[in-house]
Scaffold this motif. Sequence first.
Motif, PDB file in Angstrom:
ATOM      1  N   SER A  51       0.826  -1.219   0.000  1.00  0.00           N
ATOM      2  CA  SER A  51       0.000   0.000   0.000  1.00  0.00           C
ATOM      3  C   SER A  51       0.852   1.258   0.000  1.00  0.00           C
ATOM      4  O   SER A  51       0.410   2.311  -0.432  1.00  0.00           O
ATOM      5  CB  SER A  51      -0.918   0.013   1.223  1.00  0.00           C
ATOM      6  OG  SER A  51      -0.197   0.360   2.383  1.00  0.00           O
TER       7      SER A  51
ATOM      8  N   MET B 138      -6.694   4.796   0.141  1.00  0.00           N
ATOM      9  CA  MET B 138      -5.460   4.018   0.299  1.00  0.00           C
ATOM     10  C   MET B 138      -4.247   4.930   0.306  1.00  0.00           C
ATOM     11  O   MET B 138      -4.109   5.783  -0.564  1.00  0.00           O
ATOM     12  CB  MET B 138      -5.334   3.034  -0.878  1.00  0.00           C
ATOM     13  CG  MET B 138      -4.185   2.097  -0.670  1.00  0.00           C
ATOM     14  SD  MET B 138      -4.456   0.458  -1.351  1.00  0.00           S
ATOM     15  CE  MET B 138      -4.121   0.644  -3.059  1.00  0.00           C
ATOM     16  N   ASN B 139      -3.409   4.754   1.283  1.00  0.00           N
ATOM     17  CA  ASN B 139      -2.181   5.542   1.427  1.00  0.00           C
ATOM     18  C   ASN B 139      -2.452   7.039   1.494  1.00  0.00           C
ATOM     19  O   ASN B 139      -1.689   7.837   0.951  1.00  0.00           O
ATOM     20  CB  ASN B 139      -1.208   5.224   0.286  1.00  0.00           C
ATOM     21  CG  ASN B 139       0.237   5.372   0.733  1.00  0.00           C
ATOM     22  OD1 ASN B 139       0.521   5.395   1.933  1.00  0.00           O
ATOM     23  ND2 ASN B 139       1.148   5.483  -0.217  1.00  0.00           N
ATOM     24  N   THR B 140      -3.567   7.412   2.114  1.00  0.00           N
ATOM     25  CA  THR B 140      -3.857   8.832   2.324  1.00  0.00           C
ATOM     26  C   THR B 140      -3.458   9.202   3.742  1.00  0.00           C
ATOM     27  O   THR B 140      -3.863   8.552   4.699  1.00  0.00           O
ATOM     28  CB  THR B 140      -5.359   9.103   2.108  1.00  0.00           C
ATOM     29  OG1 THR B 140      -5.694   8.696   0.790  1.00  0.00           O
ATOM     30  CG2 THR B 140      -5.665  10.576   2.283  1.00  0.00           C
ATOM     31  N   ASP B 141      -2.667  10.232   3.854  1.00  0.00           N
ATOM     32  CA  ASP B 141      -2.065  10.576   5.141  1.00  0.00           C
ATOM     33  C   ASP B 141      -3.098  11.151   6.107  1.00  0.00           C
ATOM     34  O   ASP B 141      -3.697  12.188   5.831  1.00  0.00           O
ATOM     35  CB  ASP B 141      -0.951  11.605   4.896  1.00  0.00           C
ATOM     36  CG  ASP B 141      -0.058  11.763   6.103  1.00  0.00           C
ATOM     37  OD1 ASP B 141      -0.521  11.474   7.226  1.00  0.00           O
ATOM     38  OD2 ASP B 141       1.103  12.165   5.922  1.00  0.00           O
ATOM     39  N   PRO B 142      -3.331  10.491   7.223  1.00  0.00           N
ATOM     40  CA  PRO B 142      -4.316  11.012   8.178  1.00  0.00           C
ATOM     41  C   PRO B 142      -3.771  12.164   9.020  1.00  0.00           C
ATOM     42  O   PRO B 142      -4.516  12.789   9.764  1.00  0.00           O
ATOM     43  CB  PRO B 142      -4.612   9.795   9.062  1.00  0.00           C
ATOM     44  CG  PRO B 142      -3.361   8.992   9.010  1.00  0.00           C
ATOM     45  CD  PRO B 142      -2.748   9.222   7.647  1.00  0.00           C
ATOM     46  N   ASN B 143      -2.475  12.413   8.930  1.00  0.00           N
ATOM     47  CA  ASN B 143      -1.876  13.455   9.773  1.00  0.00           C
ATOM     48  C   ASN B 143      -1.819  14.803   9.087  1.00  0.00           C
ATOM     49  O   ASN B 143      -1.514  15.799   9.723  1.00  0.00           O
ATOM     50  CB  ASN B 143      -0.446  13.061  10.163  1.00  0.00           C
ATOM     51  CG  ASN B 143      -0.396  11.729  10.847  1.00  0.00           C
ATOM     52  OD1 ASN B 143      -1.111  11.509  11.816  1.00  0.00           O
ATOM     53  ND2 ASN B 143       0.415  10.818  10.327  1.00  0.00           N
TER      54      ASN B 143
ATOM     55  N   PRO C 283      -3.282   8.134  -3.475  1.00  0.00           N
ATOM     56  CA  PRO C 283      -4.697   8.157  -3.081  1.00  0.00           C
ATOM     57  C   PRO C 283      -5.626   7.789  -4.241  1.00  0.00           C
ATOM     58  O   PRO C 283      -6.762   7.380  -4.025  1.00  0.00           O
ATOM     59  CB  PRO C 283      -4.903   9.599  -2.633  1.00  0.00           C
ATOM     60  CG  PRO C 283      -3.563  10.011  -2.135  1.00  0.00           C
ATOM     61  CD  PRO C 283      -2.580   9.344  -3.054  1.00  0.00           C
TER      62      PRO C 283
ATOM     63  N   TYR D 230       2.608   7.169   2.905  1.00  0.00           N
ATOM     64  CA  TYR D 230       2.238   8.571   2.651  1.00  0.00           C
ATOM     65  C   TYR D 230       3.340   9.392   1.997  1.00  0.00           C
ATOM     66  O   TYR D 230       3.543  10.550   2.319  1.00  0.00           O
ATOM     67  CB  TYR D 230       1.795   9.262   3.958  1.00  0.00           C
ATOM     68  CG  TYR D 230       0.877   8.421   4.790  1.00  0.00           C
ATOM     69  CD1 TYR D 230      -0.175   7.713   4.208  1.00  0.00           C
ATOM     70  CD2 TYR D 230       1.058   8.303   6.159  1.00  0.00           C
ATOM     71  CE1 TYR D 230      -1.008   6.923   4.970  1.00  0.00           C
ATOM     72  CE2 TYR D 230       0.227   7.517   6.925  1.00  0.00           C
ATOM     73  CZ  TYR D 230      -0.798   6.823   6.330  1.00  0.00           C
ATOM     74  OH  TYR D 230      -1.612   6.039   7.085  1.00  0.00           O
TER      75      TYR D 230
END
Lengths: 1077, 468
Positions: free
Chosen positions: A662, B1-6, A667, A716
């Motif tokens: 992942s 997917m792979n989205t930064d929560p911070n 996104p 990220y």
Amino acid sequence: MNKIFTQRIKAVRCATGLALFVCLSQVPQTSLAISTAALYQQPLQESVTVSGVVLDDADGQFLPGATIIDAQRKVLGATSGTGTFSIKIPKGTSITITMIGYAPVTRTINTDGEKLTLRLKATENALSEVVVTALGIKREEKSLGYAVSTVTNKELTNAMSNNWTNALTGKVAGLNLVKSGGGPAGTNKIILRGENSLDGNSEALVVIDGVITSSSSGRNTGTGSGAYLSGDSPADFGNGLSDINPDDIENVSVLKGPAATALYGSRGGNGAIIITTKSGTSRKGIGVTINSNTSVDMISRWPDYQNEFGQGDQGQDLYYSYLTTADGASTRSTSSAWGPKFDGQSYFQYDPLTRTTSATRLPWLAYPDNRKDFFQTGNTFLNSISLDGGSDKGNARLSITNLQNNWIIPNTGYTRNTVALSVSSKLTDKLVISSKVNYTNKKSDNLPSTGYNNQSIMYFIRGMVPNMDINWFKDYWLPGQEGIAQSRPFSSLLDNPYLIANEMLNSSDRNQVTGNVSATYNFLKNLSLMVRSSVDLSYETRAQQRPFSSNKFATGMYRSQNIYNQEINNDFLLKYDNKFLDKFEYSVTLGGNNMVNRYIRDELRADQLLYPDIYTFANSRNPVVAIPNRSKYSVNSFYALGSLSYDNFLYMDLTARNDWASTLATPTSSDNISFFYPSIALSAVLSEKIKMPDFVSFLKLRASLAGVGSGSTIPYRTAYAYDPTLFQSSLSNPGFIANSGLKPLRTTSKEFGLDVRFFKSRLNLDVSYYKSNTYDQIINSPLDPASGYSSVVINAGEIQNSGLELQLTGKPLQNAKGFSMDVFGTFSLNRNKVIELEGDLTTYIMSTGPRGTVEARVGGSMGDLYGLGYERSPDGQIVYQDGYAKLGTNTQYLGNTTSPYKGSLGANFRYKAFSLNVLFDGQFGGVAYSLTHSVLAEEGKLTKTLPGRYNGIIGDGVVLNADGSYSPNTVVAANTANYYKSHFVRDNVESNTFSTNYIKFREARVDFSLTPKMLSKIGVQRATIGVYGRDLLIFTDWPSFDPEFGTIGAGGEIAAGFEVGQFPPTRTFGLNLTIGI
Amino acid sequence: MNTDPNRSTAALPEALLTPALWDVVTRNNNRALRLTNELMQVHVTTSDGDEIHRYVVRPNESDYMWTNWYLQLTNFKDMYNQAEALNNNTYMAMGLICEVYVTSLITDTFGDVPYSEATQGKEGIYQPKFDKQQDIYLDLFRKLEQANTLLSTPTALTEVQMAVEPLFGKDINNANTNKTLASTLTTTAWRKFCNSLYLRLLLRVSARAEANSASKMAEIVSNPTKYPIFSNNAESAIIKYTTVVPYVSAFYNYRVFDFSGNNGISVFFANNLNTWGDPRRANWMTLYEGAYSGIPSGYSRGQVPERESAYNSALMNDPMLGNIINYPEVQFILAEASAKGYIGGDAKTFYENGVNSAITIWGQTVPINYLTNPALAWNSGATLDAMMEKIHLQKYYTMFFTDFQQWFEYRRTGHPNLPKGPGVENGGNMPSRLRYPVNVQSLNGANYSAAVAAFGPDDLNTKMWWNK
């Protein structure tokens, strides 16, 4: 056979004997081994019961896991953890006790109730050693095309350390521990075959009973503060890896190269440490083992302090005065020792009773032990009890361990409680369900702050001058101002060490569960399916508190972090094996894995308090600051392993794995997330087919070629996003540019090996040569900041590691009277080369010290140290000006911070019930910068700063003449303090960089095991008493404390190369008592 | 997917301003202490290994400001772009003003630097070309004109925006219940900041005819409606430090020792103030044996003097240290422009306004007859050089801890007249610039080489376009 260093585990062979891959790791060995015993009852014949104990003939040690078979090779049972067995058989049966690595012993049993004591002799040719390989698959070592090192429980517990990984030192060629040295938790970073990752992530994968823990409970979480004069100081809180109870470890298998770890996929590229914990053994009744371990830690090495001159700054060598007195202005606040000589004179000094200047002049004295007296003898008590048992239907083991540690700094240490449970149950002939669960609670009221900063003890210790008595600091509050104002009779820069130890606390409470549940279904004798779910969870609450009047937090501070780590893996393995054309055997294994990793770290900060000594967020002077951080990533995988062997001498393994990571997704897109990599390994036991000279008893060649891909464990980095800041309603552009086209990194490796044994296996040599190249690393490649960003995430670079590993074992002495001697040694050499970075990029800064940098420059090695040095004349002499050494203006190469050569040498002597083990190890060829040395030298604390005091000194070097030529320096540096400062100022990275070569007397242990005869008198099955020592002696030129160190950084990473206020090293003496009932 | 929560994928312009401006000003303070104050003899180190006071500036000194200025420039330019998308004149102008402020610091420190292609890494320009200082300056002037025009029709600030605006908005918002008025006052304050900064930069390049500084300065001064400038101390552009994290000074986390332990006030700095009986001494330094006294700068190696007066530790958290540009400096700019005939008005009035307000801005009262002290009194018949010395000696104190301004102005004018100690190196020459950061040579090599070929050798002594 050598016991200390063998690549062998004492494991039973599978029921099918020759079949290679039937033994599933998840099926406890013994349940397979005894599976047919119950079926064998033949009612028409008279049954007899026979019991006994199986011992190693050489040392009288119990042999657990030896298999008892009959003439038809039917398995009748196996020995327990204490080497005992009890079976019921038809009268007149001939039983054979077999054990890998030992010659079988056969007895015919005619008497009911017969009790046997059987001594097995080690075989000269231990060709069928079984080792644990990737995914826990047990394999015969001779079939492997790559090197595997196994470390047994005994080797791990010989000289017990609080962090069991310390015991890997010197036992595995090519293994490098980078130690934080950061206090009782003592985190280590394990590097196999050199660093290959520019972003510092070169650590080996750690797998406990099939649970990958390195990225979850094994992850270090930093405090956000660096070691050198940062906002706060880092503390070493340890991690789940260091907290494994060594008594619960059955063995550790070290897989060094990608060929060995190809089945671990993306995360196995740096090698793997495979830990198998103990299981229950089949036995009559319940086995109870009590283990008690007591050890003390004492400081083993100090810098070479001078005690001839007292406190005083430059030019204050003619008198001393505590505050302004009749003798002159105050000289009490400096941390330097350039003051007057201790020559029998008297001065107005500090009076601890009045806490100010003494009424009369007092004798001018040194307190030579003032630094030592601050520390105490550390102690550790480790007590464990384990219960185990089993039958043909299953087995279980439960152990409970308590550890209490008090470290060498007062009021530091921790307690640890561990419960480990292993159960396996055979529900039907075809279905086995098993589980291993390990629960640990580790709690500390205070772990010491590390580094060079106010709240670190070592900052104070280096600031001490010879005329201070440590006792003057014990009342650490000023009278009447308790909780508000600390007592600092000398420099106000130095926080009182007793205030640090008693009030500046770093607490931690961590709960951790690591475990798995698996089910194995044997469809056919040679077809099985295993499904498994494993989880690794840890939840830690940390807090830091600082009292009022501390240097960094004048009105106190309270912070806390809640840290949650979780990794869940679900996987399956389908295995099939068969033979064809008589001499060919093959097996095919298919597997799949789903992994999800989560991390949450929530921090709260109250950096000013309202009232002293109240550490709650309700007492915050300002709004409490919240710093949240969370991340999640997952990897799905499918993999296959195919093995083919011919006539028990030629072996081939093929593996293939595909990962979907992942971390490579954006996104909006998942185009790049899939990657595939294969490996091949070959092994040929030439001595089976080719006539060897008499003195060669065994010869095996091996070769492997492997590729590994990785999507990195940092999510990220594929999409641009704004960073939060601490300011209200605010954001900031990120320092790095995201990359939506990230690819996986690739490592390819070649390995060739030779396993040769001489003189009936009295002398064994194992040699490996490897070369691995890592490409397309995912790095934050630095940019010219004029681009608006510090870095861009790219795939780049090629790093090559090549090296040689040697392991030697031998048995030079063995006589009939029971005396024997084993020796073993390791040697490894690693060459690291930075072949390419990105484009025009010529250097990549890996870490920055107090001064200087550790870099990877194209053409150089990772870990090269650069910094300022002396200005030198063309012929290399130091240039002096006005009598003082000049500092150059350009940075220069000063050496590599990773020692390329490592070696160890050990021996094991046995005589009847006694045994003695010793181990030495060393490293050579590396350097490091010592801040401790710089500061002590600048402040006149080392004996090397004595010459020239009062009389001046002429530096050995040249001066630059007006015409550009150089002539010898003849100028007397009148100010001796400035002379030494000009040499050892911390900016001069060259003069403060030293070789980290060392030889350490690492382990020693004397054991006395009660003989079976003595045991039977007192009614126990096993009793051993051992006395041991660890890190007993250090031979080194390192000027500070210990050349074997690392430094904890802001993110919890452990970096080599810069010593920043290291703690003193300790030597450990311990007493160990093991009783098996 | 792979989205930064911070993190966040979108940013309003007002969200970008405070952290970026705070970062620039606190880092400026940090280097003022380390570099400017050593070079310009505010203090002298008592650590023999630190040789900046001897004009030894090592290559590794350059990286810190280069990096952090450019990183924040990204935020200021982004702020402009986000505001443009929202048609918000006010934030577009704020973005431009901050960009000009930071860019001027970069070019005045290094010379020719990346500008037209700078901070476009996100668009794929990883190796921006260097622009000539002249071109940079002319474009900065264009941007200031644009900002001034935008602020002539400002977009009203919301109360929420006012509350987080770091320079003026917070205070004005608190002081005014009429929020429409508060918004107008705030946008006007920015406009004055814009034009005051314009004056500083025009004067900096006034020796170059092609900059056309004199006539532009005259135009600004003669048309205060179109080009309003600071008219009192309260309007000064100062980040007001507090002791609440993160709204704190560069030195909030320093121990007193880190701030002043090895830094002794210099003889030059202390003695002028002593001659004048200057009340700001109480704000700035400690007494040493009952007096304010300094130690000599540029002492020889091994001849380290003992520290005498040091910085007052209260300075570490003093709100005034967050100065970007203040009213007294503008008065001294006008005094010089008037003395040189660029603008009308009386140099004496500007000078005396400057002297008085430079004292009152520190919360002190101007002593009676202060300006009649011969050392301070303005002499309209003096030579231009004498006038310059008088103005710049005052301006030097006015720009106490203000990024690199003392050094820039000394390089431009040679004033104030600093003594040179026996230990100074570099041929006794005050460094004319900092070298480009070492890593620029490898990270942006081709453009670096082209810049050096055009601009001059990458050493400490290559002159700027504006003082060539």
